[in-house]
Design a protein around this motif. Structure first.
Motif, short mmCIF file in Angstrom:
data_model
loop_
_atom_site.label_atom_id
_atom_site.label_comp_id
_atom_site.label_asym_id
_atom_site.label_seq_id
_atom_site.Cartn_x
_atom_site.Cartn_y
_atom_site.Cartn_z
N ASN A 278 0.83 -1.20 0.00
CA ASN A 278 0.00 0.00 0.00
C ASN A 278 0.87 1.27 0.00
N ALA A 279 1.90 1.28 -0.83
CA ALA A 279 2.89 2.37 -0.84
C ALA A 279 2.27 3.74 -1.14
N ALA A 280 1.16 3.78 -1.85
CA ALA A 280 0.52 5.07 -2.13
C ALA A 280 0.13 5.79 -0.84
N THR A 281 -0.09 5.03 0.22
CA THR A 281 -0.52 5.64 1.49
C THR A 281 0.63 6.22 2.30
N TRP A 282 1.86 6.13 1.83
CA TRP A 282 2.98 6.72 2.55
C TRP A 282 2.82 8.24 2.66
N ASN A 283 2.25 8.85 1.65
CA ASN A 283 2.08 10.30 1.59
C ASN A 283 0.95 10.72 2.54
N PHE A 284 1.25 11.59 3.49
CA PHE A 284 0.26 12.04 4.47
C PHE A 284 -0.88 12.84 3.82
N ASN A 285 -0.66 13.34 2.60
CA ASN A 285 -1.70 14.11 1.90
C ASN A 285 -2.52 13.26 0.94
#
Length: 167
Positions: A35-42
């Motif tokens: 789920n690497a897309a969720t690394w970004n807090f925004n």
């Protein structure tokens, strides 16, 4: 806090029929993360009171046997301030519903931090530890690598050491 996704009627992330919320933001950056897309807090959309009301209502749906709420990420314990209210409400307003949480932090790291421990104390099951690609094991229940543990939170907090949940 941003939310990457909210899934109703999830049978993958925990025992029974559940609802799952995926938080945005993670600084662990595990190699091979699913789920690497969720690394970004925004990433995703802002968490709102309306979504919180929907989650509470969905957990209390009449005529549907919902087991509980799963909290995944990103990294939930990097969003404690946003999740603590939700977890507390589930505890107080959703009788018989359990809370499962996934974290790259270990149980020992979480209980060493007062803020993280507050969120953990609202939960029933913790799947802990960073995903390690070299230890990936697709045969494991509810986790992706051999180092990760499925922990009985209440018993672990009582004994102050990680107690594995029987699978």
């Amino acid at each position: 806090m941003n939310i990457a996704d909210y899934k109703r009627f999830d049978v993958i992330n925990g025992r029974g029929l559940r609802h799952s919320i995926f938080t945005s933001g993670c600084t662990h950056h595990c190699k091979g993360c699913f789920n690497a897309a969720t690394w970004n807090f925004n990433y995703g959309k802002p968490y709102t009171e309306e979504l919180e009301e929907q989650i509470i209502g969905d957990l209390n749906m009449p005529d549907v046997q919902i087991t509980g709420l799963s909290i995944l990420g990103g990294e939930p314990f990097q969003n404690v301030d946003g999740l603590l209210r939700l977890a507390s409400r589930v505890r107080n307003e959703c009788s018989g519903k359990d809370i499962w949480v996934w974290s790259g932090y270990t149980f020992e790291e979480i209980i060493a931090d007062d803020n993280k421990r507050k969120l953990l104390s609202c939960c029933d099951v913790l799947i802990d530890g960073k995903f390690i690609l070299e230890q990936r094991n697709l045969k494991l229940k509810w986790r992706g690598s051999n180092n990760q543990r499925v922990i009985d939170v209440k018993e672990s907090l009582r004994t102050k050491q990680a107690v594995l949940m029987p699978l």
